[in-house]
Design an enzyme around this catalytic site. Sequence first.
Site, PDB file in Angstrom:
ATOM      1  N   ASP A   8       0.868  -1.171   0.000  1.00  0.00           N
ATOM      2  CA  ASP A   8       0.000   0.000   0.000  1.00  0.00           C
ATOM      3  C   ASP A   8       0.911   1.229   0.000  1.00  0.00           C
ATOM      4  O   ASP A   8       2.141   1.112  -0.137  1.00  0.00           O
ATOM      5  CB  ASP A   8      -0.998  -0.036   1.178  1.00  0.00           C
ATOM      6  N   HIS A   9       0.323   2.414   0.166  1.00  0.00           N
ATOM      7  CA  HIS A   9       1.123   3.649   0.184  1.00  0.00           C
ATOM      8  C   HIS A   9       2.126   3.645   1.340  1.00  0.00           C
ATOM      9  O   HIS A   9       3.214   4.204   1.214  1.00  0.00           O
ATOM     10  CB  HIS A   9       0.197   4.870   0.281  1.00  0.00           C
ATOM     11  N   CYS A  65       3.335  -3.077   4.065  1.00  0.00           N
ATOM     12  CA  CYS A  65       2.480  -1.946   4.442  1.00  0.00           C
ATOM     13  C   CYS A  65       3.218  -1.205   5.549  1.00  0.00           C
ATOM     14  O   CYS A  65       4.415  -1.410   5.739  1.00  0.00           O
ATOM     15  CB  CYS A  65       1.061  -2.379   4.839  1.00  0.00           C
ATOM     16  N   GLY A  66       2.530  -0.337   6.260  1.00  0.00           N
ATOM     17  CA  GLY A  66       3.215   0.435   7.295  1.00  0.00           C
ATOM     18  C   GLY A  66       3.803  -0.457   8.375  1.00  0.00           C
ATOM     19  O   GLY A  66       4.965  -0.301   8.770  1.00  0.00           O
ATOM     20  N   THR A  67       3.007  -1.404   8.843  1.00  0.00           N
ATOM     21  CA  THR A  67       3.453  -2.301   9.911  1.00  0.00           C
ATOM     22  C   THR A  67       3.702  -3.730   9.437  1.00  0.00           C
ATOM     23  O   THR A  67       4.350  -4.500  10.137  1.00  0.00           O
ATOM     24  CB  THR A  67       2.370  -2.393  11.005  1.00  0.00           C
ATOM     25  N   GLY A  68       3.120  -4.095   8.321  1.00  0.00           N
ATOM     26  CA  GLY A  68       3.144  -5.484   7.854  1.00  0.00           C
ATOM     27  C   GLY A  68       1.978  -6.289   8.410  1.00  0.00           C
ATOM     28  O   GLY A  68       1.730  -7.419   7.979  1.00  0.00           O
ATOM     29  N   ILE A  69       1.253  -5.703   9.360  1.00  0.00           N
ATOM     30  CA  ILE A  69       0.180  -6.444  10.038  1.00  0.00           C
ATOM     31  C   ILE A  69      -1.070  -6.568   9.172  1.00  0.00           C
ATOM     32  O   ILE A  69      -1.594  -7.674   8.964  1.00  0.00           O
ATOM     33  CB  ILE A  69      -0.184  -5.772  11.391  1.00  0.00           C
ATOM     34  N   GLY A  70      -1.541  -5.453   8.669  1.00  0.00           N
ATOM     35  CA  GLY A  70      -2.789  -5.468   7.894  1.00  0.00           C
ATOM     36  C   GLY A  70      -2.708  -6.365   6.669  1.00  0.00           C
ATOM     37  O   GLY A  70      -3.625  -7.161   6.404  1.00  0.00           O
ATOM     38  N   HIS A  98       9.872 -23.958   9.247  1.00  0.00           N
ATOM     39  CA  HIS A  98       8.843 -24.620  10.059  1.00  0.00           C
ATOM     40  C   HIS A  98       7.432 -24.452   9.516  1.00  0.00           C
ATOM     41  O   HIS A  98       6.596 -25.342   9.701  1.00  0.00           O
ATOM     42  CB  HIS A  98       8.872 -24.069  11.496  1.00  0.00           C
ATOM     43  N   ARG A 132       8.830 -33.437  10.733  1.00  0.00           N
ATOM     44  CA  ARG A 132       7.751 -33.267  11.713  1.00  0.00           C
ATOM     45  C   ARG A 132       6.904 -32.037  11.447  1.00  0.00           C
ATOM     46  O   ARG A 132       5.777 -31.923  11.953  1.00  0.00           O
ATOM     47  CB  ARG A 132       8.329 -33.213  13.141  1.00  0.00           C
ATOM     48  N   HIS A 133       7.450 -31.099  10.649  1.00  0.00           N
ATOM     49  CA  HIS A 133       6.695 -29.873  10.367  1.00  0.00           C
ATOM     50  C   HIS A 133       5.618 -30.084   9.314  1.00  0.00           C
ATOM     51  O   HIS A 133       4.688 -29.289   9.221  1.00  0.00           O
ATOM     52  CB  HIS A 133       7.653 -28.756   9.930  1.00  0.00           C
TER      53      HIS A 133
HETATM   54  C1  RB5 Z   1      -1.812   2.804   6.349  1.00  0.00           C
HETATM   55  O1  RB5 Z   1      -1.848   4.040   6.985  1.00  0.00           O
HETATM   56  C2  RB5 Z   1      -1.527   1.709   7.361  1.00  0.00           C
HETATM   57  O2  RB5 Z   1      -2.641   1.515   8.160  1.00  0.00           O
HETATM   58  C3  RB5 Z   1      -1.145   0.440   6.654  1.00  0.00           C
HETATM   59  O3  RB5 Z   1      -0.023   0.660   5.863  1.00  0.00           O
HETATM   60  C4  RB5 Z   1      -0.773  -0.751   7.523  1.00  0.00           C
HETATM   61  O4  RB5 Z   1       0.158  -0.404   8.489  1.00  0.00           O
HETATM   62  C5  RB5 Z   1      -1.906  -1.521   8.075  1.00  0.00           C
HETATM   63  O5  RB5 Z   1      -1.743  -2.539   8.746  1.00  0.00           O
END
Ligand code: RB5
Length: 146
Positions: A8-9, A65-70, A98, A132-133
């Site tokens: 994303d941006h 993305c910003g955090t990699g989480i989303g 693994h 095993r994995h």
């Molecule tokens: C965008 O502002 C931000 O929410 C996205 O890049 C990401 O970090 C979401 O998990």
Amino acid sequence: MKVAIGSDHGGLRLKEEIKVLLDELKVDSHDFGTYTSASVDYPDISRQVAEAVAGGEYERGIIVCGTGIGVSIAANKIKGIRAALCNDVFSAQMSREHNDANILTLGERVIGCGLARMIVEVWLKTEFAGGRHTCRVDKIMELEKN
Ligand code: RB5
């Protein structure tokens, strides 16, 4: 190996750095966007990369993305995807050995370019350990069947 890549941006600049690395490593890649700094919704990009990997067109995917989480949460909703958020080298190696992760996600606002390059290189070069994995990964994939 063919690698699908996207961001994303919030992950655009790091994705561009990773594309340079993939070229250096002579890894064939395709960028599914986004291509500008305009704000976009990360699930849209994640879906495109994840479907390209799940469909077998690409062996692996990398999404930033910003955090990699989303992007990780979104990618894991696609059947056949095992997306791993790895903002350190050890996790990157383990996610392959693994978990047989087929998508790597990274957070541009969390790590620097030098570390990201190391993570990507290790993740691409590390093979699934099997043994095993295998039955554990099979059990993960069983969870998709309901
Ligand atoms: C965008 O502002 C931000 O929410 C996205 O890049 C990401 O970090 C979401 O998990």
